[in-house]
Structures are given as C-alpha cells and as structure tokens.
Design a protein around this motif. Sequence first.
Motif, PDB file in Angstrom:
ATOM      1  N   LYS A  15      77.170  88.518  31.615  1.00  0.00           N
ATOM      2  CA  LYS A  15      76.641  88.921  32.917  1.00  0.00           C
ATOM      3  C   LYS A  15      77.585  88.413  33.994  1.00  0.00           C
ATOM      4  O   LYS A  15      77.858  87.207  34.065  1.00  0.00           O
ATOM      5  CB  LYS A  15      75.243  88.347  33.125  1.00  0.00           C
ATOM      6  CG  LYS A  15      74.591  88.781  34.416  1.00  0.00           C
ATOM      7  CD  LYS A  15      73.175  88.250  34.508  1.00  0.00           C
ATOM      8  CE  LYS A  15      72.519  88.729  35.788  1.00  0.00           C
ATOM      9  NZ  LYS A  15      71.154  88.217  35.897  1.00  0.00           N
ATOM     10  N   GLN A  16      78.102  89.322  34.784  1.00  0.00           N
ATOM     11  CA  GLN A  16      79.011  88.987  35.880  1.00  0.00           C
ATOM     12  C   GLN A  16      80.184  88.129  35.417  1.00  0.00           C
ATOM     13  O   GLN A  16      80.549  87.149  36.057  1.00  0.00           O
ATOM     14  CB  GLN A  16      78.247  88.305  37.017  1.00  0.00           C
ATOM     15  CG  GLN A  16      77.195  89.181  37.640  1.00  0.00           C
ATOM     16  CD  GLN A  16      76.391  88.471  38.707  1.00  0.00           C
ATOM     17  OE1 GLN A  16      76.365  87.244  38.785  1.00  0.00           O
ATOM     18  NE2 GLN A  16      75.718  89.245  39.537  1.00  0.00           N
ATOM     19  N   GLY A  17      80.746  88.482  34.280  1.00  0.00           N
ATOM     20  CA  GLY A  17      81.924  87.798  33.766  1.00  0.00           C
ATOM     21  C   GLY A  17      81.665  86.464  33.090  1.00  0.00           C
ATOM     22  O   GLY A  17      82.602  85.742  32.773  1.00  0.00           O
ATOM     23  N   ARG A  18      80.394  86.141  32.856  1.00  0.00           N
ATOM     24  CA  ARG A  18      80.040  84.874  32.228  1.00  0.00           C
ATOM     25  C   ARG A  18      79.075  85.103  31.074  1.00  0.00           C
ATOM     26  O   ARG A  18      78.303  86.054  31.072  1.00  0.00           O
ATOM     27  CB  ARG A  18      79.356  83.945  33.241  1.00  0.00           C
ATOM     28  CG  ARG A  18      80.186  83.601  34.432  1.00  0.00           C
ATOM     29  CD  ARG A  18      81.161  82.547  34.069  1.00  0.00           C
ATOM     30  NE  ARG A  18      81.963  82.198  35.238  1.00  0.00           N
ATOM     31  CZ  ARG A  18      82.876  81.283  35.226  1.00  0.00           C
ATOM     32  NH1 ARG A  18      83.114  80.609  34.136  1.00  0.00           N
ATOM     33  NH2 ARG A  18      83.580  81.023  36.292  1.00  0.00           N
ATOM     34  N   CYS A  19      79.097  84.180  30.115  1.00  0.00           N
ATOM     35  CA  CYS A  19      78.146  84.207  29.009  1.00  0.00           C
ATOM     36  C   CYS A  19      76.863  83.535  29.472  1.00  0.00           C
ATOM     37  O   CYS A  19      76.898  82.437  30.032  1.00  0.00           O
ATOM     38  CB  CYS A  19      78.722  83.479  27.799  1.00  0.00           C
ATOM     39  SG  CYS A  19      77.603  83.504  26.379  1.00  0.00           S
ATOM     40  N   ILE A  20      75.717  84.168  29.253  1.00  0.00           N
ATOM     41  CA  ILE A  20      74.446  83.600  29.698  1.00  0.00           C
ATOM     42  C   ILE A  20      73.859  82.621  28.686  1.00  0.00           C
ATOM     43  O   ILE A  20      72.882  81.946  28.992  1.00  0.00           O
ATOM     44  CB  ILE A  20      73.423  84.704  30.041  1.00  0.00           C
ATOM     45  CG1 ILE A  20      73.072  85.539  28.813  1.00  0.00           C
ATOM     46  CG2 ILE A  20      73.917  85.551  31.187  1.00  0.00           C
ATOM     47  CD1 ILE A  20      71.920  86.510  29.030  1.00  0.00           C
ATOM     48  N   LEU A  21      74.453  82.541  27.503  1.00  0.00           N
ATOM     49  CA  LEU A  21      73.981  81.590  26.496  1.00  0.00           C
ATOM     50  C   LEU A  21      74.453  80.185  26.845  1.00  0.00           C
ATOM     51  O   LEU A  21      75.546  79.992  27.372  1.00  0.00           O
ATOM     52  CB  LEU A  21      74.498  81.970  25.106  1.00  0.00           C
ATOM     53  CG  LEU A  21      74.014  83.304  24.551  1.00  0.00           C
ATOM     54  CD1 LEU A  21      74.710  83.583  23.221  1.00  0.00           C
ATOM     55  CD2 LEU A  21      72.511  83.296  24.381  1.00  0.00           C
ATOM     56  N   GLU A  22      73.633  79.201  26.550  1.00  0.00           N
ATOM     57  CA  GLU A  22      74.014  77.820  26.816  1.00  0.00           C
ATOM     58  C   GLU A  22      74.929  77.260  25.723  1.00  0.00           C
ATOM     59  O   GLU A  22      75.799  76.446  26.000  1.00  0.00           O
ATOM     60  CB  GLU A  22      72.767  76.950  26.961  1.00  0.00           C
ATOM     61  CG  GLU A  22      71.998  77.274  28.219  1.00  0.00           C
ATOM     62  CD  GLU A  22      70.920  76.248  28.504  1.00  0.00           C
ATOM     63  OE1 GLU A  22      71.025  75.104  28.016  1.00  0.00           O
ATOM     64  OE2 GLU A  22      69.978  76.611  29.207  1.00  0.00           O
ATOM     65  N   ASN A  23      74.707  77.660  24.485  1.00  0.00           N
ATOM     66  CA  ASN A  23      75.524  77.184  23.369  1.00  0.00           C
ATOM     67  C   ASN A  23      76.002  78.374  22.561  1.00  0.00           C
ATOM     68  O   ASN A  23      75.211  79.239  22.206  1.00  0.00           O
ATOM     69  CB  ASN A  23      74.716  76.252  22.464  1.00  0.00           C
ATOM     70  CG  ASN A  23      74.293  74.998  23.180  1.00  0.00           C
ATOM     71  OD1 ASN A  23      75.122  74.298  23.741  1.00  0.00           O
ATOM     72  ND2 ASN A  23      73.001  74.722  23.173  1.00  0.00           N
ATOM     73  N   ILE A  24      77.293  78.401  22.287  1.00  0.00           N
ATOM     74  CA  ILE A  24      77.849  79.465  21.445  1.00  0.00           C
ATOM     75  C   ILE A  24      78.736  78.839  20.382  1.00  0.00           C
ATOM     76  O   ILE A  24      79.175  77.697  20.512  1.00  0.00           O
ATOM     77  CB  ILE A  24      78.651  80.507  22.247  1.00  0.00           C
ATOM     78  CG1 ILE A  24      79.901  79.874  22.868  1.00  0.00           C
ATOM     79  CG2 ILE A  24      77.796  81.200  23.278  1.00  0.00           C
ATOM     80  CD1 ILE A  24      80.900  80.867  23.380  1.00  0.00           C
TER      81      ILE A  24
END
Length: 56
Positions: A15-24
């Motif tokens: 979303k908007q160039g960022r990952c919305i997950l806290e941990n990947i």
Amino acid sequence: MNGLFCENEFCIYQKQGRCILENIQLDIQGNCVECIYINVGEETLNDLKEKLLRNL
C-alpha cells in the motif's frame, strides 16, 4: 506510514509503496514469502494498457 519499502504493486499487502505487514520472511532470493498476488484478467490488463498508451 510504517513498513518496509515494497515495489510489488500486484501484492495485496503493498500500500502506497510500503508493506502493511509487521513481520515478513524473505526467501533466499530476497522475495517476500507472504506475498499474495491479485488476479488481474488478461482483458482488464489489456484495457488498462491501451488507456495508458492513449495518454502517452
């Protein structure tokens, strides 16, 4: 906005160039293991390409 930078606009977690997950987790090639791609039909994709080309 928090989150890791992500260029993959076809992933549902971007979303908007960022990952919305806290941990990947990343695989050995540096790709996100949690990535889920949206399903864009060929007809829709071709229509969007044509619209974009008309604006160029």
